[in-house]
Scaffold this motif. Sequence first.
Motif, short mmCIF file in Angstrom:
data_model
loop_
_atom_site.label_atom_id
_atom_site.label_comp_id
_atom_site.label_asym_id
_atom_site.label_seq_id
_atom_site.Cartn_x
_atom_site.Cartn_y
_atom_site.Cartn_z
N ASP A 79 6.88 6.68 3.15
CA ASP A 79 7.53 5.37 3.28
C ASP A 79 7.69 5.03 4.76
O ASP A 79 8.46 4.15 5.11
N THR A 80 6.97 5.75 5.62
CA THR A 80 6.95 5.68 7.09
C THR A 80 8.14 6.38 7.73
O THR A 80 8.10 6.68 8.93
N GLU A 81 9.19 6.67 6.98
CA GLU A 81 10.32 7.44 7.51
C GLU A 81 10.26 8.89 7.05
O GLU A 81 10.66 9.80 7.77
N VAL A 82 9.78 9.09 5.83
CA VAL A 82 9.60 10.42 5.25
C VAL A 82 8.23 10.47 4.61
O VAL A 82 7.81 9.50 3.96
N PHE A 127 -3.92 2.36 4.28
CA PHE A 127 -2.88 3.39 4.13
C PHE A 127 -2.66 4.09 5.46
O PHE A 127 -3.62 4.44 6.16
N PRO A 128 -1.39 4.31 5.87
CA PRO A 128 -1.14 4.92 7.17
C PRO A 128 -1.61 6.36 7.25
O PRO A 128 -1.59 7.09 6.25
N VAL A 163 0.82 -1.20 0.00
CA VAL A 163 0.00 0.00 0.00
C VAL A 163 0.86 1.26 0.00
O VAL A 163 0.43 2.32 -0.46
N LEU A 164 2.11 1.16 0.48
CA LEU A 164 2.99 2.32 0.51
C LEU A 164 3.48 2.71 -0.88
O LEU A 164 4.04 3.79 -1.06
N LYS A 165 3.26 1.85 -1.87
CA LYS A 165 3.63 2.19 -3.24
C LYS A 165 2.59 3.11 -3.89
O LYS A 165 2.80 3.59 -5.00
N TYR A 166 1.48 3.34 -3.19
CA TYR A 166 0.43 4.22 -3.69
C TYR A 166 0.58 5.60 -3.05
O TYR A 166 1.24 5.77 -2.02
N VAL A 167 -0.05 6.60 -3.67
CA VAL A 167 -0.18 7.92 -3.04
C VAL A 167 -1.66 8.19 -2.81
O VAL A 167 -2.53 7.68 -3.53
N ARG A 168 -1.92 8.99 -1.78
CA ARG A 168 -3.31 9.30 -1.44
C ARG A 168 -3.70 10.65 -2.00
O ARG A 168 -3.00 11.64 -1.80
N LEU A 226 -6.68 6.15 -3.27
CA LEU A 226 -5.28 5.82 -3.47
C LEU A 226 -4.98 5.67 -4.96
O LEU A 226 -5.71 4.99 -5.68
N LEU A 227 -3.87 6.30 -5.39
CA LEU A 227 -3.50 6.25 -6.80
C LEU A 227 -2.22 5.45 -6.98
O LEU A 227 -1.22 5.72 -6.31
#
Length: 380
Positions: A58-61, A129-130, A39-44, A84-85
Motif C-alpha cells: 500500500d506504499t507504506e507497508v 505496479f510499484p 493498481v494497489l488493490k492487486y497483488v503481484r 497482477l492478480l
Amino acid sequence: MALRPESTRKMKVKINTNAITKALAKCFSVTPARTPKDVLKYVRLAATEGCVSVHATDTEVSLTIDITPDDCYPVECPSPGTVLLPVKVHQICRELTGEYVEIIDGDGNITILGDGNRWEIQTVDIADFPEAQSCDEGALTVDGGKLLSSIQWVSQAVDKKQIEVRFSFGGVLFEFSDNRLTLAGCDRNRMSVSSINDTSGGIELPSRECVVPYKSLKSIEGICEGQVTVSRSGSAIQFSSPCGKVWARFLGGRFAQWQQIVDVPDVYSFSITVGPLSKSLRQAAIVLNEDSSGCQFSFKDDNLTISGSGSDVGTSEVSIPVVINRGGEFTVNLDPRFLSEQLRTIDAASTIEWIAGSADAAQLIKSESDVCAVMPLVRD
C-alpha cells in the motif's frame, strides 16, 4: 488504468491450492480498501521453477510471500512470468477443493483452472505496479519464535485510535543496541516492553526513527519462521525470513521514554499463576459497566482479592492464592481489561511477578524478559 494487451501470454504455473490460497490471504490483508491508485488493490505473482512469490503493497507497508517447491508444495512452471492478480482470484482459490490450481496469464485475462472448472478474470498492466522496495543498511538476525512472542506481547498496548494517523503511539518501537532487540508499545494507560538478548549481527537504530506501524505487525508475525533478518534504510525497516519479507516505513513523532516508565521500585512483589489470575479477572469484571472505576486489587495473607461493582448491576469479590515476596498488605485500583489483554499472550501455567512501589504509581507485570507497566485508576 490500462487493461493488459492481448498478445502478452507469458506465464503458466501449477501450484498447491492450499499454499497459494494462504499466500494470497496474507497479501490481500495488506492491499488498501480505498486508494486513488486502483493498481494497489492487486497483488503481484511472479512464478519460476524455483519459486512462486506473491507481493502486495500500500506504499507504506509491503509483504512478499515465497512459496518454494518441496515434497508438500511442488510447483510446476513451464512458462515463468509475472502477473497482477485481483482479489477475485483469491476468492476462487478459497473455494477450490482440489490439490492443485493452474494460473495462466494472457489475452488480457487470467485463466484459473481448478476442480475441473475454468474462470477468466481481467487483469491490468503490470507496468503500473510499484517496484518492490528493500533495505540494505546493516543486518541483525533473531529467532522467529521469540520475535513473534515479543510482537504479540507489546502490540496489546498499542493505541488503536492512533493507527490510522501515522503517529508513533500507533506503532511499535524497535530499538537495537549491543546485540539486544527491545520492542515497546504504549497508549495512555500502559507501556509494554519485550527484550530479546540473543541476537546476532548488531546494528544501531535510533529509537526515535524506528517506530513500525501497527498494521504491519500481522504481516511480520506471518513470516516469523526460522531465523528472521532485520535491516534498515533511512526511513524504513525490513524483516526477512525463509518464507517471505515485510517492508515498512517508520512512523513519525517521538516515542515515549520506555526506560523511565518501566523503572518501578520493588517495594511490593507478588508471584501469581497466569491461569487463575486470568479467570478471576473475567469473573470480577462481569458486574462492571460504563460507570465503573475498574476493580480493586487487594493483597493480604497470601491472597489476592479482586472486587468490582457496577451501578444497577451488583458487586463481585473473587480471591486467588498468591505468593508475597516483598512488602505486606497492598491495595490498588486498575482497569482489569489491561491485565486480561496482556495475559492472553502468556501460557496459563506460567507465573508472573507483580511489582509496585505504591498504589499511586505504575504497576509492573513481569513475565521473564517481558514487562508491562499499567497506570492505576482513581477510585470514587
